[in-house]
Design a protein around this motif. Sequence first.
Motif, short mmCIF file in Angstrom:
data_model
loop_
_atom_site.label_atom_id
_atom_site.label_comp_id
_atom_site.label_asym_id
_atom_site.label_seq_id
_atom_site.Cartn_x
_atom_site.Cartn_y
_atom_site.Cartn_z
N LEU A 190 0.83 -1.21 0.00
CA LEU A 190 0.00 0.00 0.00
C LEU A 190 0.86 1.25 0.00
O LEU A 190 0.57 2.23 -0.71
CB LEU A 190 -0.93 -0.01 1.22
CG LEU A 190 -2.06 -1.04 1.19
CD1 LEU A 190 -2.76 -1.10 2.54
CD2 LEU A 190 -3.06 -0.72 0.07
N HIS A 195 -0.04 5.29 -0.64
CA HIS A 195 -0.90 5.51 0.52
C HIS A 195 -0.05 5.82 1.75
O HIS A 195 0.87 5.07 2.08
CB HIS A 195 -1.76 4.27 0.80
CG HIS A 195 -2.72 3.96 -0.31
ND1 HIS A 195 -3.88 4.67 -0.51
CD2 HIS A 195 -2.67 3.02 -1.29
CE1 HIS A 195 -4.53 4.18 -1.56
NE2 HIS A 195 -3.81 3.17 -2.06
N VAL A 198 -3.06 4.94 6.43
CA VAL A 198 -3.63 3.59 6.31
C VAL A 198 -4.25 3.21 7.65
O VAL A 198 -3.59 3.26 8.69
CB VAL A 198 -2.55 2.57 5.91
CG1 VAL A 198 -3.16 1.17 5.80
CG2 VAL A 198 -1.90 2.97 4.60
N THR A 256 -6.84 6.79 3.14
CA THR A 256 -7.03 6.33 1.75
C THR A 256 -6.94 4.82 1.60
O THR A 256 -7.20 4.30 0.51
CB THR A 256 -5.99 6.97 0.82
OG1 THR A 256 -4.67 6.59 1.26
CG2 THR A 256 -6.12 8.50 0.85
N ALA A 257 -6.56 4.10 2.66
CA ALA A 257 -6.47 2.64 2.58
C ALA A 257 -6.71 2.05 3.96
O ALA A 257 -6.37 2.67 4.98
CB ALA A 257 -5.10 2.20 2.05
#
Length: 355
Positions: A190, A195, A198, A256-257
């Motif tokens: 990721l 990213h 997280v 975003t993740a």
Amino acid sequence: MNIENGLWAPGAQLPVERELADTLSVSINTVRRAVGELAAEGIVQRRQGAGTFVTPVADPPAEPAGALGGRRLIGVLVPSTTYYYPRVVDGIQRVLRDAGVGVVLASSKYDLDVERDELRAMRNSGVQGLLLVPNLHIMSDPQGYVDDLRELPLPHVLVERRPPAPEPDDPTSYVGTDHGGGVCLALRHLHGLGHQRVGHLGRRRTGTSALVAQGFDDAAALLGLDVVDGAVARQERWAPAEIAAYVRSCAAARVTAVFCHGDRDAAALVVEARRQGLTVPDDLAVVAYDDEVAEVGDVPLTAVSPPKSEVGALAAQLLLRRMEAGDDALCHRVEIQPRLVVRASCGAAQTSVPT
């Protein structure tokens, strides 16, 4: 697919229709039609009042009376025969079958009383060795339990478990997944996709939750990821309303993740994110841990895939060597790193990241 891949082993009970429908994000009618087709083909069996089971493999011809006297038997005790462990058992059975060794299989159902009774029954059945997945995570003194296993009059190997607080010379042999390494694979992937923020939607009080949680914290620190308040949350069980609140919290914090411990929670997260107007993976990338049912659903999940069959096979090989070596057997502590299977939910174009 799960039956074909060995996720649900012969004789294993399928999840109930509602659970299957929720996991796969389809209607109950769709599940009923699919199960009906499998039953018509003889792949599964419906048992009145009990549920639906994968059709067992036909038993081999009965051996003459007394034949077991010259045949070795291994006791295998797992917490579940429907989730995660069918593939572990498949690896065990493959090795023992090739070695001409029989298997006595039992499930503790994550119940300490059942575990105690099944272990006693196995010893009374005449097994010559034990492969054990004890429920250490729900014991008041897990290290004491592991220590007490040394008093067993036969060799044993722990599978997907390890002594939680061992002394330096602890002689317990085990084979398990390097869960922390698997989490690091996911977060590094990721991070490589850009990213920085997280989240972790995690679990508590499962056999691997503490190791996965520690792996997330360690990997986030190693990679310099932003750990945002509210984006790292762990529950014993995630209710739909809690997942909805978690998605709102992540959106507000510009996460975003999300790394999820468990395919089912990850699938529920994807459904809820889309319900709230987020696209997966463009607005929110998702990676799951377990890879049990990650490939099904509208958005196939990128997932850390523990080497379940390999763990089982290696544990069986180790136990056989210990049985042959007797008192001269060496202690082995083995961890196998998982692999990362990349699918649509993280937005990457590649299909797999080998270890």
